[in-house]
Design a protein around this motif. Structure first.
Motif, mmCIF file in Angstrom:
data_model
loop_
_atom_site.group_PDB
_atom_site.id
_atom_site.type_symbol
_atom_site.label_atom_id
_atom_site.label_comp_id
_atom_site.label_asym_id
_atom_site.label_seq_id
_atom_site.Cartn_x
_atom_site.Cartn_y
_atom_site.Cartn_z
ATOM 1 N N VAL A 152 102.556 42.899 1.190
ATOM 2 C CA VAL A 152 101.495 42.595 2.160
ATOM 3 C C VAL A 152 100.610 43.825 2.343
ATOM 4 O O VAL A 152 99.371 43.722 2.369
ATOM 5 N N ILE A 153 101.220 44.997 2.443
ATOM 6 C CA ILE A 153 100.459 46.236 2.593
ATOM 7 C C ILE A 153 99.544 46.445 1.396
ATOM 8 O O ILE A 153 98.357 46.757 1.544
ATOM 9 N N ARG A 154 100.082 46.267 0.205
ATOM 10 C CA ARG A 154 99.299 46.479 -1.019
ATOM 11 C C ARG A 154 98.099 45.538 -1.082
ATOM 12 O O ARG A 154 96.989 45.936 -1.463
ATOM 13 N N THR A 155 98.290 44.278 -0.692
ATOM 14 C CA THR A 155 97.186 43.315 -0.727
ATOM 15 C C THR A 155 96.160 43.620 0.364
ATOM 16 O O THR A 155 94.950 43.491 0.137
ATOM 17 N N MET A 156 96.620 44.031 1.557
ATOM 18 C CA MET A 156 95.686 44.427 2.605
ATOM 19 C C MET A 156 94.837 45.614 2.160
ATOM 20 O O MET A 156 93.616 45.644 2.363
ATOM 21 N N VAL A 157 95.465 46.581 1.531
ATOM 22 C CA VAL A 157 94.735 47.754 1.033
ATOM 23 C C VAL A 157 93.740 47.340 -0.044
ATOM 24 O O VAL A 157 92.585 47.783 -0.046
ATOM 25 N N ALA A 158 94.165 46.493 -0.958
ATOM 26 C CA ALA A 158 93.280 46.050 -2.040
ATOM 27 C C ALA A 158 92.055 45.317 -1.500
ATOM 28 O O ALA A 158 90.983 45.329 -2.125
ATOM 29 N N ASN A 159 92.181 44.703 -0.324
ATOM 30 C CA ASN A 159 91.071 43.958 0.269
ATOM 31 C C ASN A 159 90.265 44.795 1.267
ATOM 32 O O ASN A 159 89.426 44.256 1.991
ATOM 33 N N GLY A 160 90.526 46.095 1.325
ATOM 34 C CA GLY A 160 89.677 46.988 2.101
ATOM 35 C C GLY A 160 90.017 47.146 3.564
ATOM 36 O O GLY A 160 89.188 47.638 4.338
ATOM 37 N N PHE A 161 91.237 46.773 3.978
ATOM 38 C CA PHE A 161 91.602 46.903 5.389
ATOM 39 C C PHE A 161 92.027 48.325 5.764
ATOM 40 O O PHE A 161 92.262 48.619 6.923
ATOM 41 N N GLY A 162 92.117 49.189 4.795
ATOM 42 C CA GLY A 162 92.506 50.567 5.038
ATOM 43 C C GLY A 162 93.246 51.122 3.837
ATOM 44 O O GLY A 162 93.331 50.481 2.787
ATOM 45 N N TYR A 163 93.783 52.317 4.009
ATOM 46 C CA TYR A 163 94.568 52.945 2.946
ATOM 47 C C TYR A 163 96.045 52.908 3.357
ATOM 48 O O TYR A 163 96.396 52.546 4.479
ATOM 49 N N THR A 164 96.916 53.287 2.435
ATOM 50 C CA THR A 164 98.321 53.479 2.778
ATOM 51 C C THR A 164 98.844 54.688 2.027
ATOM 52 O O THR A 164 98.180 55.213 1.115
ATOM 53 N N LEU A 165 100.019 55.140 2.400
ATOM 54 C CA LEU A 165 100.711 56.190 1.667
ATOM 55 C C LEU A 165 101.912 55.577 0.959
ATOM 56 O O LEU A 165 102.528 54.645 1.463
#
Length: 312
Positions: free
Chosen positions: A228-241
């Motif tokens: 879920v984190i990876r898909t949110m990041v891919a869609n521009g909702f923010g970055y992750t570590l």
């Protein structure tokens, strides 16, 4: 002794699955046979091993938890009888319960388990995937034999054999302004919305990276599921570590993510193999740990771009 190893096998299956139905599926026997074996074992030992919950499965009693660990050891000792007979041919056989951290499991566990069972055809791997605290408790209760995990808050009673260091990096959607950078600092990232991995110990590790520099991350979203984190990041909702480096740069919806090195020196995660110190390891468990040491290194990590070759 008026109980059988088969009854112990059915008891272990029920104790680890918490269900007569799932235990029967695991040992490929009928549900009544599992229930009867457990009842006979309770009668012989004069103890209650389980609390039966109507339509909600089973839970071990305190004595049941203790006996589960002892029963697993007894079966392992029985297994060594075969090992003695086949020592000359170095035959490794049996079933091994292998735990793996949620964030690592999709990449590492399938390939590692397949390579091991291919090398030792008489073995089977039963995977257990969870977060760190649950796996450490699983080692203590003998629900799992070996865990592939990080060096996150490893207590004194757990033996941890390091395999490879995985540096932390930032992950952006391919259209993020920082996605084309060769590196980014934590100071820059702290101001941006972060999609945070909200798992016990893992989350604390990422927050500690910011705290070490007197920073506080701007957490916009929290999820316990890496995909879920990876898909949110891919869609521009923010970055992750992240410390993992999947071979694919695509999220589950097909959108792309980009890994960017974090400037400065930061504590990496060390991937390794954990086991309980007080439990004498079986030949099967020792063989698996040796296999993991040979299979995973800075040059090759199953399912990942190895740290030595990971794109910056």
């Amino acid at each position: 002794m008026r109980f059988t190893l088969r009854q112990l096998e059915y008891f272990i299956a029920a104790g680890e699955t918490g269900s007569i139905t799932r235990a029967a599926e695991r040992v490929s026997i009928s549900q009544p046979s599992v229930s009867t074996a457990i009842s006979q074992l309770e009668k012989e030992l004069n103890v209650q091993l389980f609390i039966r919950h109507h339509a909600q499965g089973l839970s071990l009693t305190p004595v049941g938890r203790t006996l589960l660990a002892e029963a697993k050891q007894l079966l392992e000792q029985a297994e060594t009888l075969y090992s003695v007979a086949t020592e000359a041919s170095d035959d490794i056989r049996g079933q091994l319960n292998v735990g793996c951290l949620t964030t690592l499991a999709p990449m590492i566990l399938p390939e590692l388990a397949l390579a091991f069972t291919s090398a030792f055809p008489g073995t089977t791997i039963r995977p257990h995937v969870d977060h760190q605290e649950t796996m450490l408790n699983g080692l203590r209760s003998a629900a799992i034999d070996v865990a592939v995990t990080y060096d996150l808050s490893i207590p004194e009673d757990i033996d941890f054999q390091p395999l490879v260091e995985l540096p932390v990096h930032a992950v952006f959607g391919e259209n993020h302004p920082l996605a084309r950078r060769s590196s980014a600092s934590l100071e820059e990232l702290a101001e941006l919305p972060m999609v945070f991995l909200d798992l016990p110990l893992s989350g604390e590790y990422f927050q500690a990276l910011f705290m070490a520099e007197g920073l506080t991350p701007n957490i916009g979203y929290r999820f316990a599921h890496p995909d879920v984190i990876r898909t949110m990041v891919a869609n521009g909702f923010g970055y992750t570590l992240a410390n993992v480096t999947p071979r694919s740069d695509a999220a589950l919806d097909g959108r792309k993510v980009v890994r960017v090195r974090i400037s400065g020196s930061h504590r990496p995660m060390t991937l390794g193999v954990a086991s309980l110190k007080s439990l004498r390891p079986s030949r099967l468990a020792e063989a698996f740990k040796a296999h993991a040491r040979a299979f995973i290194s800075s040059a090759y990590v199953p399912g990942m771009v190895a740290p030595a070759t990971a794109p910056k």
